[in-house]
Design an enzyme around this catalytic site. Structure first.
Site, PDB file in Angstrom:
ATOM      1  N   ALA A 143      25.275  31.036  34.450  1.00 35.02           N
ATOM      2  CA  ALA A 143      24.377  30.343  35.369  1.00 35.02           C
ATOM      3  C   ALA A 143      23.105  31.151  35.619  1.00 35.02           C
ATOM      4  CB  ALA A 143      25.077  30.096  36.690  1.00 35.02           C
ATOM      5  N   GLU A 177      32.134  28.551  29.641  1.00 33.10           N
ATOM      6  CA  GLU A 177      32.640  27.190  29.883  1.00 33.10           C
ATOM      7  C   GLU A 177      32.099  26.211  28.828  1.00 33.10           C
ATOM      8  OE1 GLU A 177      31.539  27.365  34.135  1.00 33.10           O
ATOM      9  OE2 GLU A 177      33.552  26.574  34.523  1.00 33.10           O
ATOM     10  N   GLY A 194      29.318  30.095  33.032  1.00 28.62           N
ATOM     11  CA  GLY A 194      28.962  28.790  32.474  1.00 28.62           C
ATOM     12  C   GLY A 194      28.804  28.828  30.963  1.00 28.62           C
ATOM     13  N   GLU A 214      32.759  34.563  37.697  1.00 26.59           N
ATOM     14  CA  GLU A 214      32.230  33.910  38.911  1.00 26.59           C
ATOM     15  C   GLU A 214      32.760  34.527  40.201  1.00 26.59           C
ATOM     16  OE1 GLU A 214      33.034  32.384  36.161  1.00 26.59           O
ATOM     17  OE2 GLU A 214      31.634  30.740  35.770  1.00 26.59           O
TER      18      GLU A 214
END
Ligand code: NAD
Length: 693
Positions: free
Chosen positions: A62, A104, A101, A124
């Site tokens: 992110a 992910e 992310g 995270e």
């Protein structure tokens, strides 16, 4: 230039994220990926897709600079869904790091190939969040629930080999990653392989008590309680709910964490560390000096740790002592440290040997004549340090950086013992220096800008977080400790037992209480310093029991007794009724009426001392910004990151409230609770430290 590019290699499409430096998933990158998925979804000529990252990594996750603001479209989970839904095989080609992310996205791809040096994970939790784009639902389906739980709750990445073994990565590239990934995609297409979606995979069995045990084992998680527990809840949901429902639960839990004070504090710590590297009057035009060789003077506790920090980073070090015996002792200890690291699997045996081999012993300062940086770590005595720097002045080559590891002495006075004060500064490491991340770089009145830049840059190279401090007694961290320690003594005299004080502050989140910390560091250190200084009457009275304990030869852990008792070979403090009785007796002698003291009062009084001395440091210009002080306390003093540091904690309480409460304590305990001018000013303006400095 587009941040996401599609290139066609025959019937294989390659989607490249190109957003330096780390392909952070900014709004533009997310939009680009979503558009790519849409375009390729409608392109019948394409038989398989490769997603990769340009530059040094796949994607570090992110874009944390977007945090705190209103959510921006498209959300990551949606575009990952779009990628996963593609009707042709999608291959993630991962190199460098694939984090958060970024990882992910790779989990949303149908197949994964990684470079052998690749690392991947879901960190995270370290910023107070949970993976919010399907990570908690897809990872357990990929590697099994227990392994996924460990990764999500610790936030630690795994390497490519481990990922391959776990079935998370299908292949390790043997040649150039992208070429191998395209070949793999073509192979999949040729063999008629279908999209293999983790969201459609059945989740494996997990032991019934897995989640309860994990919750019970959280203990003092560096991120506090909210995010680690939410990580477990989300992974548990993956085992109990269908994928789509699990995704909803993950989003809910993510939202809960996102709004938590812990997450805000952890983001602050994240940004604070980065801000600390910026020094307003030292811009990029100031070039650091080259450091390829280092000399360390003194092979004691600190000299050893400092030398090991440099050889760990591949920089050779010559360590100088006055006597063979001290040199041998220091080298034996360093060899032992490397050997035990190898035994514990922290590094290979070959690596341990290579690191040790970068250390050279010497009994002559002359051997430092060609070193780029020389760090002095001899006894804490101005006379000895001046002698050493005087000699260095005659020996060191022109342009060498000369640093002192002093914890209390005046760096300017040390610098004056040379003819080149511009080359001199303080590099204050923390014990054990090979482990502790904090480095206070102490800028003398005459330190050259490039010398300061050299020390700041070097810190990064050796894996430390550097914070700039001006010259004052104790610099940032220990100067603040000089008001916190006596407050703990005052509380013990007024009625709280040392163990109660330590418990109150550790329950609040600190790694250690002041008494256990004193015992660990050695009570004799402060005792010697106190004997050399003219102390105020108040200080003398506060330290009365502390001094008596030292007079009894009780120096803490190293003597088996200090404020606490330590059984042979144990580091666990056991309360000592004899010490508690000494406080009762001393209180009587000083005319103090003892009373029951609440945990809340203990925490407030200790915290306010830190906040107030932090405000003094800011007012005096010793610390550049409040966030620097927080960085010092989080990295060097066991202050919980999820509380953001002492100054952030003051801001969270509200400076107006802090000042009101301090005035109440001032009435009871006198001027040591008088708010520092900057604190009073910010409070009256309704500002916080974060806005004010
Ligand atoms: P130490 O007593 O363990 O080691 C000092 C070493 O310096 C000894 O081995 C001694 O033989 C050697 N030495 C003395 N004079 C010398 C000289 N002229 N030339 C070469 N070697 C000489 O002490 P330490 O704890 O390592 O502390 C060293 C310095 O680091 C001090 O200035 C101290 O204030 C500072 N410091 C200590 C800590 C800590 O936690 N111990 C933390 C930060 C900074």
């Amino acid at each position: 230039m587009a941040v996401v590019e599609i290139k066609r290699s025959g019937d294989i499409a390659v989607v490249t994220m190109d957003h330096p430096p780390v392909n952070a998933l900014s709004q533009a990158v997310r939009t680009g990926l979503q558009e790519a998925a849409k375009e390729l979804g409608g392109d019948a000529a394409i038989r398989a897709v490769v997603i990769t990252g340009a530059g040094r990594c796949f994607s570090a996750g992110a874009d944390i600079t977007e945090f705190g603001g209103a959510p921006r479209q498209p959300p990551l989970y949606q575009l990952i869904h779009d990628i996963e839904a593609l009707g042709r095989p999608v291959v993630a080609a991962m190199h460098g790091t694939s984090l958060g992310g970024g990882f992910e996205i790779a989990l949303g791809c149908h197949y994964r190939i990684a470079d052998k040096g690749a690392k991947m994970g879901l960190p995270e939790v370290k910023i107070g969040l949970i993976p919010g784009a399907g990570g908690t639902q897809r990872l357990p389906r990929a590697v099994g629930v227990a392994a996924a739980l460990d990764m999500i709750v610790s936030g630690n990445p795994i390497d490519a080999a481990t990922a391959h073994k776990a079935g998370l990565v299908d292949r390790i590239a043997t040649g150039e990653l992208l070429a191998d990934a395209i070949a793999y995609a073509r192979e999949l297409a040729d063999s008629g392989a279908k999209p293999r979606r983790l969201s459609e995979r059945a989740i494996g069995e997990a032991p019934a008590d897995l989640f309860e045990k994990k919750r019970a084992s959280l203990g003092r998680h560096p991120s506090g309680k909210v995010a680690p527990n939410a990580c477990i809840d989300a992974a548990e949901a993956a085992t109990k709910l269908p994928f789509a429902e699990g995704m909803k639960r993950e989003l809910e839990l993510f939202g809960h964490c996102y709004k938590s004070p812990e997450a805000r504090a952890l983001w602050h710590v994240f940004f604070a560390e980065r801000a600390a590297a910026v020094i307003p009057d030292i811009g990029p035009e100031v070039k650091p000096r080259k450091v390829e060789s280092v000399g360390v003077i003194g092979a004691g506790t600190m000299g050893q740790g400092i030398a090991m920090s440099f050889v760990n980073a591949g920089i050779p070090v010559t360590v100088v002592e006055t006597a063979q015996e001290a040199l041998d002792r220091g080298f034996a200890k360093m060899r032992e440290t490397f050997e035990s690291a190898a035994q514990r699997g922290r590094m290979s045996e070959a690596d341990a040997k290579a690191r040790f081999a970068r250390l050279s012993p010497s009994l002559s300062l002359d051997e430092l004549k060609d070193k780029d940086l020389i760090i002095e770590a001899v006894f804490e005595s101005m006379k000895i340090k001046k002698e050493v720097f005087g000699k260095l002045d005659a020996i060191a080559k022109h342009g060498a950086v000369l640093a002192s590891n002093t914890s209390t002495l005046d760096v300017d006075e040390i610098a004056r013992s040379t003819s080149r004060p511009g080359d001199v500064l303080g590099m204050h490491f923390f014990s054990p220096a090979n482990i502790m991340r904090l480095l206070e770089v102490v800028r003398g009145a005459k330190s050259d800008k490039d010398v300061v830049a050299t020390a700041m840059g070097l810190a990064k190279r050796i894996g430390k977080v550097a914070v700039l401090s001006g010259v004052c007694d104790g610099f940032i961290g220990n100067r603040m400790l000089a008001s916190y320690g006596p407050e703990a003594q005052a509380l013990a005299l007024e009625g709280a037992a040392p163990s109660q004080i330590d418990k109150a502050i550790t329950d609040w989140g600190l790694a250690m209480g002041p008494f256990a910390m004193g015992d660990l560091a050695g009570l004799d250190v402060g005792w010697r310093i106190r004997q050399e200084r003219a102390l105020s009457n108040e200080r003398k009275m506060q330290y009365a029991v502390n001094d008596k304990i030292c007079e009894m030869g009780r120096f803490g852990q190293k003597t088996g007794r200090g404020f606490y008792i330590y059984e042979k070979g144990s580091r666990t403090p056991k309360a000592d009724p004899e010490v508690e009785a000494m406080y009762v007796e001393e209180a009587k002698r000083q005319g103090i009426t003892r009373r029951a003291i609440s945990g809340e009062e203990i925490v407030e009084r200790l915290l306010f001392q830190l906040v107030n001395s932090g405000a003094e440091l800011l007012g005096e210009g010793i610390a550049l910004r409040a966030s620097d002080i927080d960085t010092v306390y989080v990295n060097g003093y066991g202050f919980p990151a999820w509380r953001g540091g002492p100054m952030w904690s003051g801001d969270v309480i509200g400076l107006k409230t802090v000042v009101e409460k301090m005035h109440a304590y001032e009435k009871a305990h006198g001027p040591r609770f008088t708010p520092a001018p900057l604190l009073a000013k910010l409070a009256s303006e309704g500002k916080s430290f974060n806005e004010g400095k």
